[in-house]
Design a protein around this motif. Structure first.
Motif, PDB file in Angstrom:
ATOM      1  N   GLY A 156      33.940 -72.264  -5.777  1.00 13.91           N
ATOM      2  CA  GLY A 156      34.875 -71.483  -6.580  1.00 13.91           C
ATOM      3  C   GLY A 156      35.743 -72.344  -7.471  1.00 13.91           C
ATOM      4  N   VAL A 157      36.250 -73.462  -6.938  1.00 18.21           N
ATOM      5  CA  VAL A 157      37.105 -74.345  -7.727  1.00 18.21           C
ATOM      6  C   VAL A 157      36.336 -74.959  -8.891  1.00 18.21           C
ATOM      7  CG1 VAL A 157      38.393 -76.520  -7.641  1.00 18.21           C
ATOM      8  CG2 VAL A 157      38.681 -74.828  -5.840  1.00 18.21           C
ATOM      9  N   ALA A 158      35.051 -75.231  -8.693  1.00  8.71           N
ATOM     10  CA  ALA A 158      34.249 -75.811  -9.772  1.00  8.71           C
ATOM     11  C   ALA A 158      34.152 -74.880 -10.973  1.00  8.71           C
ATOM     12  CB  ALA A 158      32.852 -76.141  -9.258  1.00  8.71           C
ATOM     13  N   LEU A 159      34.318 -73.579 -10.751  1.00 11.23           N
ATOM     14  CA  LEU A 159      34.229 -72.609 -11.849  1.00 11.23           C
ATOM     15  C   LEU A 159      35.581 -72.303 -12.470  1.00 11.23           C
ATOM     16  CD1 LEU A 159      31.715 -70.096 -10.247  1.00 11.23           C
ATOM     17  CD2 LEU A 159      31.226 -71.921 -11.888  1.00 11.23           C
ATOM     18  N   VAL A 160      36.678 -72.680 -11.804  1.00 11.11           N
ATOM     19  CA  VAL A 160      37.999 -72.364 -12.326  1.00 11.11           C
ATOM     20  C   VAL A 160      38.248 -73.085 -13.648  1.00 11.11           C
ATOM     21  CG1 VAL A 160      40.473 -72.662 -11.888  1.00 11.11           C
ATOM     22  CG2 VAL A 160      39.000 -71.760 -10.113  1.00 11.11           C
ATOM     23  N   ARG A 161      37.687 -74.256 -13.832  1.00 10.60           N
ATOM     24  CA  ARG A 161      37.890 -75.004 -15.068  1.00 10.60           C
ATOM     25  C   ARG A 161      37.263 -74.312 -16.260  1.00 10.60           C
ATOM     26  NH1 ARG A 161      36.754 -81.273 -14.398  1.00 10.60           N
ATOM     27  NH2 ARG A 161      37.799 -81.149 -16.431  1.00 10.60           N
ATOM     28  N   GLN A 162      36.388 -73.334 -16.001  1.00 13.97           N
ATOM     29  CA  GLN A 162      35.807 -72.517 -17.071  1.00 13.97           C
ATOM     30  C   GLN A 162      36.453 -71.131 -16.979  1.00 13.97           C
ATOM     31  OE1 GLN A 162      33.784 -74.018 -19.183  1.00 13.97           O
ATOM     32  NE2 GLN A 162      33.787 -75.891 -17.968  1.00 13.97           N
ATOM     33  N   PRO A 163      37.476 -70.849 -17.789  1.00 12.80           N
ATOM     34  CA  PRO A 163      38.262 -69.615 -17.598  1.00 12.80           C
ATOM     35  C   PRO A 163      37.433 -68.338 -17.659  1.00 12.80           C
ATOM     36  CG  PRO A 163      39.349 -71.120 -19.131  1.00 12.80           C
ATOM     37  CD  PRO A 163      37.983 -71.680 -18.889  1.00 12.80           C
ATOM     38  N   LEU A 164      36.462 -68.266 -18.574  1.00  9.93           N
ATOM     39  CA  LEU A 164      35.730 -67.008 -18.727  1.00  9.93           C
ATOM     40  C   LEU A 164      34.905 -66.660 -17.497  1.00  9.93           C
ATOM     41  CD1 LEU A 164      35.112 -64.621 -20.507  1.00  9.93           C
ATOM     42  CD2 LEU A 164      33.262 -65.933 -21.574  1.00  9.93           C
ATOM     43  N   PRO A 165      34.054 -67.564 -16.952  1.00  8.62           N
ATOM     44  CA  PRO A 165      33.322 -67.202 -15.727  1.00  8.62           C
ATOM     45  C   PRO A 165      34.240 -66.892 -14.545  1.00  8.62           C
ATOM     46  CG  PRO A 165      32.337 -69.130 -16.770  1.00  8.62           C
ATOM     47  CD  PRO A 165      33.636 -68.880 -17.465  1.00  8.62           C
ATOM     48  N   ALA A 166      35.311 -67.675 -14.389  1.00  7.65           N
ATOM     49  CA  ALA A 166      36.209 -67.443 -13.251  1.00  7.65           C
ATOM     50  C   ALA A 166      36.894 -66.093 -13.360  1.00  7.65           C
ATOM     51  CB  ALA A 166      37.243 -68.570 -13.176  1.00  7.65           C
ATOM     52  N   ARG A 167      37.370 -65.756 -14.572  1.00  7.53           N
ATOM     53  CA  ARG A 167      38.049 -64.479 -14.755  1.00  7.53           C
ATOM     54  C   ARG A 167      37.082 -63.318 -14.542  1.00  7.53           C
ATOM     55  NH1 ARG A 167      41.040 -64.893 -19.936  1.00  7.53           N
ATOM     56  NH2 ARG A 167      38.965 -64.744 -20.849  1.00  7.53           N
ATOM     57  N   ARG A 168      35.860 -63.477 -15.032  1.00  4.67           N
ATOM     58  CA  ARG A 168      34.869 -62.416 -14.848  1.00  4.67           C
ATOM     59  C   ARG A 168      34.529 -62.240 -13.376  1.00  4.67           C
ATOM     60  NH1 ARG A 168      28.511 -62.403 -16.669  1.00  4.67           N
ATOM     61  NH2 ARG A 168      28.122 -60.200 -16.255  1.00  4.67           N
ATOM     62  N   LEU A 169      34.378 -63.342 -12.646  1.00  6.58           N
ATOM     63  CA  LEU A 169      34.027 -63.249 -11.235  1.00  6.58           C
ATOM     64  C   LEU A 169      35.172 -62.668 -10.411  1.00  6.58           C
ATOM     65  CD1 LEU A 169      32.092 -66.596 -10.780  1.00  6.58           C
ATOM     66  CD2 LEU A 169      31.145 -64.298 -10.625  1.00  6.58           C
TER      67      LEU A 169
END
Length: 413
Positions: free
Chosen positions: A259-272
């Motif tokens: 999960g933390v690895a995706l936080v640096r990419q705002p769009l995928p994290a927000r969508r998830l």
């Protein structure tokens, strides 16, 4: 209420009905269904009296599991290990995609959290060693486990992001210290090599999860349409659960690292976060119900005399450092300073990661030591889980919301 009564009657028939004398390959599925049903009923009952859902989830597991009616027996729980791993992955992933690093926190904030973790470890060690007959090495091991932070016990939401960030940073420091403690004790012959292997697998797990998430992102999974994203996520979680079982990793930090690895990419994290929001309670309920079913409270029937000293020292030190401490070492970049007197209560609930270490299928803490030392370790871990996952989780949720304006000043959308 009428539906709840009907469900309870069905559950009672399932427990005491004549079909219990028969055994089939579907026993594990029946046990899983009964656990989920009981978790839902007890969650609603807990919410009626303003208790957190985790009280109902763990209570359902205790009622039907190894410490209660034994509807979910040891064989059923072994068959459901993959389900528990999947739920733990989901829980860790949910926490990871809600992680954020506020502006202004920097190295000073990290140093403050690290110092608080080290102070807690040293104070618990000194207190146990001075007030009980436990040897110094054993006191150090108990303190390393007792000073773990609670990253996965409460469901993440915007109002808890400040506490979640502190718990994540503190968890990193506490895991490094625990690995150092295990290495030191192994070097002195006080714990077997399996304890060191468990610490190494615990340290590797979040990095393995981050690599898996980056691989999925490179394959374009998180840019896919909703149906493809749903199928891809379930496939990724299932494959990850199989790999975790094969390599004997720890599922919660594995999911958190992903999960933390995706936080640096705002769009995928927000969508998830939006996409998985409705499924988050299901994962938490499933995991904590299986957790309660696995706990062996029979170990506490004859508590050792030193157990009460260990638990009392741990509670006093952690309340002092994590509840009263923020009034002195409150880091900048977090919510308003007016909330710091009450923020610490959200830092106390813990026990999920300790549970994973206690009942890990390979070199778990429950089988790490033999004799009276092993019994004390097992009893102290169980007491820690019950006190901090049930009592302090209830206290944290009971703090009036008007005192907990914990939304970060510069939180991402």
């Amino acid at each position: 209420m009428k539906n709840a009564v009907v469900l309870v009657l069905i559950l009672v028939v399932g427990v005491y009905g004549p079909q219990q004398s028969l055994h089939s390959r579907y026993d594990a599925l029946w046990a899983m269904g009964a656990l989920v049903l009981a978790a839902y009923i007890l969650q609603r009952a807990a919410e009626r009296v303003r208790l957190p859902g985790i009280v109902g989830w763990i209570g359902a597991g205790l009622l039907l599991g190894s410490s209660g009616l034994r509807l979910a027996g040891s064989q059923d729980l072994a068959a459901l290990h993959l389900v528990r791993t999947l739920a733990a992955l989901w829980v860790g992933f949910q926490v990871g995609i809600h992680f954020w690093w506020p502006k202004g926190f920097g190295w000073r904030g990290s140093a403050l959290v690290g110092s608080a973790t080290l102070v807690a470890l040293a104070a618990i060690t000194a207190g146990i060693w001075a007030l009980s007959g436990v040897p110094l090495g054993m006191a150090l091991l108990l303190a390393g486990l007792g000073s773990l932070w609670g990253l996965f016990t409460l469901q993440p939401n915007p109002a808890r992001r400040g506490a979640l960030m502190l718990a994540a940073v503190g968890s990193g420091f506490s895991l490094v210290l625990l690995l150092g403690v295990l290495a030191l004790l192994w070097g002195n012959g006080l714990v077997p090599v399996g304890g060191l292997h468990l610490g190494l697998r615990l340290a590797i797990s979040p990095f393995a999860g981050a690599l898996g998430a980056l691989a999925c992102r490179r394959l374009g999974l998180f840019e896919a349409r909703n149906q493809a994203l749903t199928a891809g996520l379930f496939a990724a979680f299932f494959v990850s659960a199989l790999l975790i079982s094969h390599w004997h990793l720890v599922a919660l930090p594995f999911g958190f690292g992903a999960g933390v690895a995706l936080v640096r990419q705002p769009l995928p994290a927000r969508r998830l976060r939006f996409f998985l929001r409705s499924l988050s309670p299901v994962a938490f309920a499933t995991y904590f119900a299986l957790m309660g079913a696995t706990l062996e409270l029979g170990v506490l029937r004859q508590p050792l005399p030193d157990l009460w000293v260990v638990l009392l020292v741990e509670v006093v030190v952690l309340v002092t450092v994590r509840v009263l401490g923020p009034a002195l070492w409150y880091p900048s970049g977090l919510p308003s300073a007016g909330a710091r007197r009450h923020l610490g209560w959200l830092l106390l609930p813990k026990g999920a990661l300790l549970f994973e270490l206690l009942y890990h299928p390979v070199d778990g803490l429950a089988e790490l030591l033999e004799g009276e030392r092993g019994l004390l370790l097992h009893q102290a871990a169980l007491g820690d889980i019950l006190i901090f996952a049930l009592v302090f989780a209830s206290v944290a949720v009971a703090i009036p919301h008007r005192w907990l304006d914990l939304r970060p000043a510069h939180a991402p959308a």
